[in-house]
Design a protein around this motif. Structure first.
Motif, PDB file in Angstrom:
ATOM      1  N   LEU A   1     -29.331 -20.115  37.812  1.00  0.00           N
ATOM      2  CA  LEU A   1     -28.505 -20.088  39.019  1.00  0.00           C
ATOM      3  C   LEU A   1     -27.415 -19.036  38.879  1.00  0.00           C
ATOM      4  O   LEU A   1     -26.681 -19.025  37.881  1.00  0.00           O
ATOM      5  N   ALA A   2     -27.293 -18.201  39.865  1.00  0.00           N
ATOM      6  CA  ALA A   2     -26.234 -17.204  39.887  1.00  0.00           C
ATOM      7  C   ALA A   2     -24.917 -17.879  40.254  1.00  0.00           C
ATOM      8  O   ALA A   2     -24.893 -18.845  41.021  1.00  0.00           O
ATOM      9  N   ASP A   3     -23.833 -17.372  39.705  1.00  0.00           N
ATOM     10  CA  ASP A   3     -22.510 -17.894  40.037  1.00  0.00           C
ATOM     11  C   ASP A   3     -22.256 -17.840  41.545  1.00  0.00           C
ATOM     12  O   ASP A   3     -21.601 -18.712  42.102  1.00  0.00           O
ATOM     13  N   GLU A   4     -22.805 -16.812  42.188  1.00  0.00           N
ATOM     14  CA  GLU A   4     -22.635 -16.673  43.637  1.00  0.00           C
ATOM     15  C   GLU A   4     -23.218 -17.879  44.376  1.00  0.00           C
ATOM     16  O   GLU A   4     -22.610 -18.392  45.316  1.00  0.00           O
ATOM     17  N   LEU A   5     -24.377 -18.352  43.941  1.00  0.00           N
ATOM     18  CA  LEU A   5     -24.981 -19.537  44.560  1.00  0.00           C
ATOM     19  C   LEU A   5     -24.083 -20.751  44.396  1.00  0.00           C
ATOM     20  O   LEU A   5     -23.892 -21.536  45.332  1.00  0.00           O
ATOM     21  N   ILE A   6     -23.557 -20.919  43.198  1.00  0.00           N
ATOM     22  CA  ILE A   6     -22.688 -22.069  42.931  1.00  0.00           C
ATOM     23  C   ILE A   6     -21.442 -21.993  43.805  1.00  0.00           C
ATOM     24  O   ILE A   6     -21.019 -22.996  44.394  1.00  0.00           O
ATOM     25  N   GLN A   7     -20.867 -20.805  43.933  1.00  0.00           N
ATOM     26  CA  GLN A   7     -19.671 -20.647  44.771  1.00  0.00           C
ATOM     27  C   GLN A   7     -19.979 -20.911  46.239  1.00  0.00           C
ATOM     28  O   GLN A   7     -19.160 -21.530  46.939  1.00  0.00           O
ATOM     29  N   LEU A   8     -21.144 -20.460  46.710  1.00  0.00           N
ATOM     30  CA  LEU A   8     -21.521 -20.730  48.102  1.00  0.00           C
ATOM     31  C   LEU A   8     -21.655 -22.228  48.338  1.00  0.00           C
ATOM     32  O   LEU A   8     -21.200 -22.749  49.371  1.00  0.00           O
ATOM     33  N   ARG A   9     -22.280 -22.936  47.404  1.00  0.00           N
ATOM     34  CA  ARG A   9     -22.446 -24.388  47.551  1.00  0.00           C
ATOM     35  C   ARG A   9     -21.095 -25.089  47.524  1.00  0.00           C
ATOM     36  O   ARG A   9     -20.847 -26.003  48.320  1.00  0.00           O
ATOM     37  N   ARG A  10     -20.223 -24.683  46.617  1.00  0.00           N
ATOM     38  CA  ARG A  10     -18.892 -25.296  46.557  1.00  0.00           C
ATOM     39  C   ARG A  10     -18.118 -25.049  47.848  1.00  0.00           C
ATOM     40  O   ARG A  10     -17.426 -25.951  48.345  1.00  0.00           O
ATOM     41  N   ALA A  11     -18.245 -23.866  48.417  1.00  0.00           N
ATOM     42  CA  ALA A  11     -17.572 -23.568  49.689  1.00  0.00           C
ATOM     43  C   ALA A  11     -18.119 -24.456  50.802  1.00  0.00           C
ATOM     44  O   ALA A  11     -17.352 -24.962  51.633  1.00  0.00           O
ATOM     45  N   ALA A  12     -19.428 -24.673  50.815  1.00  0.00           N
ATOM     46  CA  ALA A  12     -20.021 -25.555  51.825  1.00  0.00           C
ATOM     47  C   ALA A  12     -19.552 -26.993  51.625  1.00  0.00           C
ATOM     48  O   ALA A  12     -19.270 -27.702  52.594  1.00  0.00           O
ATOM     49  N   ASP A  13     -19.456 -27.429  50.368  1.00  0.00           N
ATOM     50  CA  ASP A  13     -18.964 -28.779  50.086  1.00  0.00           C
ATOM     51  C   ASP A  13     -17.515 -28.943  50.548  1.00  0.00           C
ATOM     52  O   ASP A  13     -17.146 -29.973  51.114  1.00  0.00           O
ATOM     53  N   GLN A  14     -16.716 -27.927  50.325  1.00  0.00           N
ATOM     54  CA  GLN A  14     -15.316 -27.986  50.762  1.00  0.00           C
ATOM     55  C   GLN A  14     -15.227 -27.981  52.288  1.00  0.00           C
ATOM     56  O   GLN A  14     -14.399 -28.699  52.869  1.00  0.00           O
ATOM     57  N   ALA A  15     -16.077 -27.196  52.941  1.00  0.00           N
ATOM     58  CA  ALA A  15     -16.096 -27.183  54.407  1.00  0.00           C
ATOM     59  C   ALA A  15     -16.516 -28.548  54.943  1.00  0.00           C
ATOM     60  O   ALA A  15     -15.976 -29.019  55.948  1.00  0.00           O
ATOM     61  N   ARG A  16     -17.470 -29.197  54.275  1.00  0.00           N
ATOM     62  CA  ARG A  16     -17.896 -30.540  54.681  1.00  0.00           C
ATOM     63  C   ARG A  16     -16.724 -31.524  54.556  1.00  0.00           C
ATOM     64  O   ARG A  16     -16.482 -32.332  55.458  1.00  0.00           O
ATOM     65  N   ALA A  17     -16.004 -31.437  53.464  1.00  0.00           N
ATOM     66  CA  ALA A  17     -14.871 -32.338  53.259  1.00  0.00           C
ATOM     67  C   ALA A  17     -13.824 -32.170  54.363  1.00  0.00           C
ATOM     68  O   ALA A  17     -13.296 -33.155  54.880  1.00  0.00           O
ATOM     69  N   ARG A  18     -13.551 -30.925  54.732  1.00  0.00           N
ATOM     70  CA  ARG A  18     -12.587 -30.681  55.819  1.00  0.00           C
ATOM     71  C   ARG A  18     -13.125 -31.195  57.149  1.00  0.00           C
ATOM     72  O   ARG A  18     -12.397 -31.798  57.933  1.00  0.00           O
ATOM     73  N   ALA A  19     -14.418 -30.973  57.398  1.00  0.00           N
ATOM     74  CA  ALA A  19     -15.020 -31.365  58.680  1.00  0.00           C
ATOM     75  C   ALA A  19     -15.039 -32.877  58.850  1.00  0.00           C
ATOM     76  O   ALA A  19     -14.849 -33.382  59.958  1.00  0.00           O
ATOM     77  N   THR A  20     -15.273 -33.588  57.780  1.00  0.00           N
ATOM     78  CA  THR A  20     -15.408 -35.041  57.869  1.00  0.00           C
ATOM     79  C   THR A  20     -14.099 -35.775  57.605  1.00  0.00           C
ATOM     80  O   THR A  20     -14.076 -37.006  57.623  1.00  0.00           O
ATOM     81  N   ALA A  21     -13.026 -35.039  57.404  1.00  0.00           N
ATOM     82  CA  ALA A  21     -11.730 -35.666  57.137  1.00  0.00           C
ATOM     83  C   ALA A  21     -11.105 -36.271  58.393  1.00  0.00           C
ATOM     84  O   ALA A  21     -10.261 -37.152  58.311  1.00  0.00           O
ATOM     85  N   GLY A  22     -11.530 -35.813  59.533  1.00  0.00           N
ATOM     86  CA  GLY A  22     -10.962 -36.317  60.784  1.00  0.00           C
ATOM     87  C   GLY A  22     -12.064 -36.706  61.741  1.00  0.00           C
ATOM     88  O   GLY A  22     -13.232 -36.764  61.370  1.00  0.00           O
ATOM     89  N   PRO A  23     -11.689 -36.954  62.980  1.00  0.00           N
ATOM     90  CA  PRO A  23     -12.696 -37.319  63.977  1.00  0.00           C
ATOM     91  C   PRO A  23     -13.640 -36.134  64.235  1.00  0.00           C
ATOM     92  O   PRO A  23     -13.269 -34.980  64.069  1.00  0.00           O
ATOM     93  N   TYR A  24     -14.849 -36.472  64.660  1.00  0.00           N
ATOM     94  CA  TYR A  24     -15.839 -35.429  64.928  1.00  0.00           C
ATOM     95  C   TYR A  24     -15.405 -34.530  66.074  1.00  0.00           C
ATOM     96  O   TYR A  24     -14.904 -34.991  67.093  1.00  0.00           O
TER      97      TYR A  24
END
Length: 78
Positions: free
Chosen positions: A5-28
């Motif tokens: 796995l390239a570090d770039e892939l890991i960073q992209l996944r972590r960014a998506a996980d962080q975006a999910r956390a922000r998106a689901t922190a409040g109402p839809y």
């Protein structure tokens, strides 16, 4: 066979996980979820391209990427 796995892939996944956390922190709202959905699409495409380029199984790449992103230092839980 170990998945490379390239570090770039890991960073992209972590960014998506962080975006999910922000998106689901409040109402839809579509506006709140858009960054997560866009980041998830980028990750999906990157995984598919990586798997094709390396001859690896796409689903195995994704499974190992999820694990790597969660175990990376400072990765969000969830």
């Amino acid at each position: 066979m170990a998945i490379e796995l390239a570090d770039e892939l890991i960073q992209l996944r972590r960014a998506a996980d962080q975006a999910r956390a922000r998106a689901t922190a409040g109402p839809y709202s579509a506006e709140a979820w858009r960054p997560w959905l866009e980041a998830a699409a980028v990750v999906h495409d990157a995984i598919t391209n990586h798997a094709k380029a390396t001859g690896q199984n796409r689903y195995e790449v994704e499974k190992d990427l999820v694990t790597a992103a969660k175990t990376a230092e400072g990765a969000p839980e969830g």
